[in-house]
Write a protein that holds these residues in place. Structure first.
Motif, PDB file in Angstrom:
ATOM      1  N   TYR A  68      61.231-106.203 -79.888  1.00  0.00           N
ATOM      2  CA  TYR A  68      61.218-107.230 -81.036  1.00  0.00           C
ATOM      3  C   TYR A  68      61.308-108.525 -80.774  1.00  0.00           C
ATOM      4  N   ASN A 102      58.054-109.828 -79.043  1.00  0.00           N
ATOM      5  CA  ASN A 102      57.193-110.184 -80.101  1.00  0.00           C
ATOM      6  C   ASN A 102      57.458-111.320 -80.697  1.00  0.00           C
ATOM      7  N   GLY A 109      57.883 -96.907 -87.735  1.00  0.00           N
ATOM      8  CA  GLY A 109      57.161 -97.729 -88.699  1.00  0.00           C
ATOM      9  C   GLY A 109      58.064 -98.210 -90.162  1.00  0.00           C
ATOM     10  N   GLN A 159      51.114 -92.522 -81.766  1.00  0.00           N
ATOM     11  CA  GLN A 159      51.287 -92.895 -82.976  1.00  0.00           C
ATOM     12  C   GLN A 159      52.563 -93.415 -83.334  1.00  0.00           C
ATOM     13  N   LEU A 178      52.269 -97.129 -82.262  1.00  0.00           N
ATOM     14  CA  LEU A 178      51.535 -97.875 -83.028  1.00  0.00           C
ATOM     15  C   LEU A 178      52.393 -98.295 -84.256  1.00  0.00           C
ATOM     16  N   LEU A 179      53.123 -97.215 -84.818  1.00  0.00           N
ATOM     17  CA  LEU A 179      53.852 -97.257 -85.959  1.00  0.00           C
ATOM     18  C   LEU A 179      54.945 -98.517 -85.848  1.00  0.00           C
ATOM     19  N   ASN A 233      55.215-100.612 -83.350  1.00  0.00           N
ATOM     20  CA  ASN A 233      54.909-101.985 -83.174  1.00  0.00           C
ATOM     21  C   ASN A 233      54.268-102.854 -84.259  1.00  0.00           C
ATOM     22  N   ASN A 234      53.590-101.859 -85.123  1.00  0.00           N
ATOM     23  CA  ASN A 234      53.029-102.666 -86.377  1.00  0.00           C
ATOM     24  C   ASN A 234      54.400-103.247 -87.286  1.00  0.00           C
ATOM     25  N   SER A 235      55.473-102.241 -87.438  1.00  0.00           N
ATOM     26  CA  SER A 235      56.343-102.555 -88.296  1.00  0.00           C
ATOM     27  C   SER A 235      57.207-103.652 -87.539  1.00  0.00           C
ATOM     28  N   LYS A 238      55.799-106.380 -85.791  1.00  0.00           N
ATOM     29  CA  LYS A 238      54.969-107.415 -86.186  1.00  0.00           C
ATOM     30  C   LYS A 238      54.974-107.871 -87.519  1.00  0.00           C
ATOM     31  N   ASN A 239      54.994-106.943 -88.401  1.00  0.00           N
ATOM     32  CA  ASN A 239      54.848-106.930 -89.914  1.00  0.00           C
ATOM     33  C   ASN A 239      56.103-107.708 -90.421  1.00  0.00           C
ATOM     34  N   LYS A 276      56.164-111.290 -89.104  1.00  0.00           N
ATOM     35  CA  LYS A 276      55.216-111.877 -89.953  1.00  0.00           C
ATOM     36  C   LYS A 276      55.880-112.321 -91.348  1.00  0.00           C
TER      37      LYS A 276
END
Length: 178
Positions: free
Chosen positions: A28, A31, A100, A160, A163-164, A166-168, A170-171, A174
């Motif tokens: 975190y 990022n 996620g 998988q 990915l979940l 990392n996307n959580s 970044k979201n 943002k």
């Protein structure tokens, strides 16, 4: 965010554990530093940097310790910058959330998390409403098999799950910081 003066990402500082679930807090902070286009500087206690949000300077910090001892460098850095526990946002892995999911929480306890235990012990806080701190809990899920919790958190997530997660992260960054 107006009360936050430092954001701390929990993890284990050695290369061996860099990609493990227990390092979600470090992911975190990495990022967040990238989002604000800053570099973290290596210090004896860990890696530190400063971001500016709404004209407020906020320290980013990744302790240079193992998870179970993370309260020591966090307390040192907080003391140096005169930051109280309730002005710190602690980012950590969370077994009780699936990959996620990222959740903000204000609380006082550790819920069995050794990094949080270390912080509470080093700040010498009691479980009272006046000694709360803020947290961002990053879901890593629980082991599906008889794997012990320590083996699970110190293992690398599947592609998988990664990915979940990392996307959580970044979201969350943002939506929180724009």
């Amino acid at each position: 965010m107006k009360n936050i003066k430092m954001i701390v990402g929990l993890g284990n500082s050695t290369k061996k554990f860099e990609k493990t679930r227990h390092n979600a807090g470090h992911w975190y902070i990495n990022n967040l530093a990238k989002f604000f286009n800053i570099s973290l500087k290596k210090k004896k206690e860990g890696e530190i940097g400063t971001i500016l949000i709404n004209n407020l300077k906020i320290k980013l910090f990744k302790p240079n310790s193992f998870m179970n001892l993370s309260g020591i460098p966090i307390f040192y850095i907080a003391s140096f910058y005169k930051i109280k526990l309730n002005n710190i946002l602690v980012v950590h892995d969370e077994l009780d959330l699936i990959p996620g999911i990222v959740q903000f929480k204000k609380g006082y306890g550790h819920n069995g998390h050794n990094g949080l235990k270390s912080i509470i012990n080093n700040f010498n806080q009691k479980n009272t409403a006046q000694h709360y701190f803020f947290r961002i809990r990053i879901g890593i899920g629980r082991p599906a098999s008889s794997t012990t919790i320590s083996n699970f958190v110190l293992s690398i997530p599947s592609s998988q799950e990664k990915l979940l997660i990392n996307n959580s992260i970044k979201n969350n960054i943002k939506s929180t910081y724009t």
